[in-house]
Design an enzyme around this catalytic site. Structure first.
Site, PDB file in Angstrom:
ATOM      1  N   ARG A  53       0.865  -1.187   0.000  1.00 15.64           N
ATOM      2  CA  ARG A  53       0.000   0.000   0.000  1.00 15.64           C
ATOM      3  C   ARG A  53       0.895   1.228   0.000  1.00 15.64           C
ATOM      4  O   ARG A  53       2.112   1.130   0.047  1.00 15.64           O
ATOM      5  CB  ARG A  53      -1.030  -0.006   1.136  1.00 15.64           C
ATOM      6  CG  ARG A  53      -0.663  -0.642   2.429  1.00 15.64           C
ATOM      7  CD  ARG A  53       0.413   0.049   3.200  1.00 15.64           C
ATOM      8  NE  ARG A  53       0.140   1.442   3.408  1.00 15.64           N
ATOM      9  CZ  ARG A  53       1.042   2.356   3.706  1.00 15.64           C
ATOM     10  NH1 ARG A  53       2.321   2.002   3.858  1.00 15.64           N
ATOM     11  NH2 ARG A  53       0.745   3.612   3.879  1.00 15.64           N
ATOM     12  N   ARG A  90      -7.523  -0.258  -6.676  1.00 16.88           N
ATOM     13  CA  ARG A  90      -7.684   0.862  -5.739  1.00 16.88           C
ATOM     14  C   ARG A  90      -7.841   2.137  -6.574  1.00 16.88           C
ATOM     15  O   ARG A  90      -7.000   2.423  -7.434  1.00 16.88           O
ATOM     16  CB  ARG A  90      -6.492   0.976  -4.782  1.00 16.88           C
ATOM     17  CG  ARG A  90      -6.402  -0.249  -3.843  1.00 16.88           C
ATOM     18  CD  ARG A  90      -5.536   0.020  -2.645  1.00 16.88           C
ATOM     19  NE  ARG A  90      -6.150   0.948  -1.715  1.00 16.88           N
ATOM     20  CZ  ARG A  90      -5.493   1.500  -0.689  1.00 16.88           C
ATOM     21  NH1 ARG A  90      -4.205   1.223  -0.500  1.00 16.88           N
ATOM     22  NH2 ARG A  90      -6.108   2.328   0.130  1.00 16.88           N
ATOM     23  N   GLN A 203      -2.309   2.827  10.000  1.00 14.92           N
ATOM     24  CA  GLN A 203      -1.001   2.835   9.330  1.00 14.92           C
ATOM     25  C   GLN A 203       0.037   3.645  10.118  1.00 14.92           C
ATOM     26  O   GLN A 203       1.230   3.378  10.026  1.00 14.92           O
ATOM     27  CB  GLN A 203      -1.123   3.428   7.924  1.00 14.92           C
ATOM     28  CG  GLN A 203      -1.849   2.554   6.923  1.00 14.92           C
ATOM     29  CD  GLN A 203      -3.303   2.923   6.830  1.00 14.92           C
ATOM     30  OE1 GLN A 203      -3.929   3.347   7.809  1.00 14.92           O
ATOM     31  NE2 GLN A 203      -3.875   2.769   5.645  1.00 14.92           N
ATOM     32  N   ASP A 244      -1.894  10.845  -2.135  1.00  6.93           N
ATOM     33  CA  ASP A 244      -2.220   9.810  -3.119  1.00  6.93           C
ATOM     34  C   ASP A 244      -2.554  10.397  -4.482  1.00  6.93           C
ATOM     35  O   ASP A 244      -2.514   9.704  -5.493  1.00  6.93           O
ATOM     36  CB  ASP A 244      -3.391   8.964  -2.615  1.00  6.93           C
ATOM     37  CG  ASP A 244      -2.938   8.136  -1.431  1.00  6.93           C
ATOM     38  OD1 ASP A 244      -2.898   8.687  -0.310  1.00  6.93           O
ATOM     39  OD2 ASP A 244      -2.580   6.963  -1.628  1.00  6.93           O
ATOM     40  N   ASN A 254      -5.259  12.771   0.486  1.00  4.23           N
ATOM     41  CA  ASN A 254      -4.438  11.864   1.304  1.00  4.23           C
ATOM     42  C   ASN A 254      -5.357  11.111   2.263  1.00  4.23           C
ATOM     43  O   ASN A 254      -6.574  11.324   2.278  1.00  4.23           O
ATOM     44  CB  ASN A 254      -3.347  12.650   2.055  1.00  4.23           C
ATOM     45  CG  ASN A 254      -2.316  11.744   2.691  1.00  4.23           C
ATOM     46  OD1 ASN A 254      -1.802  10.827   2.038  1.00  4.23           O
ATOM     47  ND2 ASN A 254      -2.017  11.957   3.959  1.00  4.23           N
ATOM     48  N   LYS A 255      -4.778  10.268   3.063  1.00  6.05           N
ATOM     49  CA  LYS A 255      -5.529   9.417   3.985  1.00  6.05           C
ATOM     50  C   LYS A 255      -6.559  10.207   4.789  1.00  6.05           C
ATOM     51  O   LYS A 255      -6.290  11.318   5.233  1.00  6.05           O
ATOM     52  CB  LYS A 255      -4.529   8.715   4.910  1.00  6.05           C
ATOM     53  CG  LYS A 255      -5.108   7.761   5.913  1.00  6.05           C
ATOM     54  CD  LYS A 255      -6.012   6.705   5.308  1.00  6.05           C
ATOM     55  CE  LYS A 255      -5.333   5.861   4.239  1.00  6.05           C
ATOM     56  NZ  LYS A 255      -6.280   5.040   3.459  1.00  6.05           N
TER      57      LYS A 255
END
Ligand code: MRU
Length: 382
Positions: A53, A90, A203, A244, A254-255
């Site tokens: 990932r 993804r 994460q 990302d 992003n996350k």
């Protein structure tokens, strides 16, 4: 990076010269194990299931997936199928599309007999490029941290805050957001990192804490909701995260949870930096909030928490009442106006179209088509 004295990348060609091997990130930090991926389908499953990932690593794995597909059958039909299967794994990290586009464009022009060797060579090259690019991001970001350190009172520690994992585990090596931190630590700056746990998959707690610990960088894991408080109290000198997908105008995806940290940083005048390699820039989009597809994953990742029991077993426990409706949005978008600067392999720039074009002038000619990004919310395939 070294694990118990042995240098590792996150993905590499196996000794037989045919399969690839990866570090199994679903088992970290409690177990360090590698997995062999011998087919395109196994690579797709590894990306979807997050054995690998992080945007740059997803791109590298996608390239190897195309290579394995060509080893299986170098036909036009397989090329098209591998592209579609891998792309569907993804939806948010644009590095995957970048790598698949690159491989497909090169391979389509070659006779089938030459495709396997070309694909293996290009996948290996993409991995080497990622290492060099991430190392260069470290060089670009280091002066920012040096400047912050110089402004601190003598002997005071520099405190960074990061979200998710944008370290070497998210790339082939070095990382994006953590690359400048490793460089600062290695150059003797006393730096400490507040690590957001990063629910739902943790994460930060699992991977970033593992990396920083192995490298000897002082760090403290905090609950996701603690960041605003620390920022408000002057306990954070700067925030730094990966991304990302960054749109042409500098919006940063992003996350999930990144946006809230950017708001808190902005409200308190704390710099908010975003580190990225060039394949993370989506030049076709100019409004990230509107157009970036946001992955929605299995609700089980929110309703349950995974970890190691006191008996040493990896297990998962429920944290919501049975039957509770749960939503699992994987990413959010931080508007460019909240980003202090972008840190790239070519240097630092404002989070804006003009800023990005100052570093990537070759992109001046492309006109974005606003809705090229497809639907706003996407579920992961499978
Ligand atoms: O869902 P993940 O773990 O793949 O998400 C990773 C992130 O959000 C990272 O911050 C991002 O990929 C940048 S990695 C260098």
């Amino acid at each position: 990076m070294n694990i118990d004295g042995k240098p590792y990348r996150t993905i590499w060609l196996a000794a037989d010269g045919r399969a690839v091997e990866v570090i199994d990130q679903t088992r970290l930090p409690h177990a360090f194990a590698t997995v062999r991926l011998a087919t395109m389908t196994q690579v797709a499953d590894a990306i979807r299931g997050m054995t690998v990932r992080g945007a740059p690593l997803i791109g590298a794995a996608g390239a190897w997936g195309m290579a394995l597909a060509m080893a299986e059958q170098p036909s036009d039909a397989m090329l098209a199928r591998a592209y579609d299967v891998l792309l569907a794994t993804r939806p948010t990290a644009v590095n995957l599309r970048w790598a698949l586009d690159d491989l497909r464009a090169r391979l389509a022009t070659l006779p089938p007999a030459e495709r396997r060797a070309a694909a293996y060579a290009r996948a290996a090259e993409i991995c080497d490029e990622d290492v060099a690019t991430c190392r260069a991001i470290g060089s670009s970001g280091l002066p920012l941290i040096e400047a912050i350190a110089r402004r601190k009172p003598a002997g005071a520690r520099v405190n960074a805050l990061t979200h998710c994992n944008a370290g070497w585990l998210a790339t082939v090596d070095w990382g994006t957001a953590l690359a400048p931190i490793y460089r600062a630590h290695d150059s003797g700056i006393d730096i400490h990192v507040w690590v957001d746990e990063t629910r739902p998959r943790n994460q930060g707690a699992g991977l970033t804490a593992f990396e920083l610990g192995r490298h000897g960088v002082p760090h403290t894991v905090i609950a996701d909701n603690a960041g605003g408080h620390l920022i408000q109290r002057g306990m954070v000198d700067f925030c730094i995260v990966g991304t990302d997908r960054t749109t042409r105008n500098g919006d940063v995806c992003n996350k999930i949870g990144t946006y809230l940290k950017a708001l808190a940083a902005h409200d308190n005048g704390v710099p908010f930096y975003v580190a990225l390699p060039y394949p993370t820039i989506d030049w076709t989009l100019d409004d990230g909030v509107r157009d970036i597809p946001i992955e929605q994953r299995d609700p089980l990742e929110v309703s349950h928490v995974s970890g190691r029991t006191s008996a040493g077993r990896l297990d998962s426990v429920a944290v919501v009442p049975d039957g509770t409706p749960v939503a699992n949005y994987g990413f959010d978008v931080t508007p460019a106006r909240l980003v202090t600067a972008l840190i790239t392999e070519r240097g630092i720039c404002p989070a804006s179209e003009a800023g990005l074009l100052s570093l990537y002038p070759e992109r001046r000619t492309h006109q974005p088509s606003p809705r090229e990004g497809g639907e706003k919310v996407a579920r992961s395939a499978g």
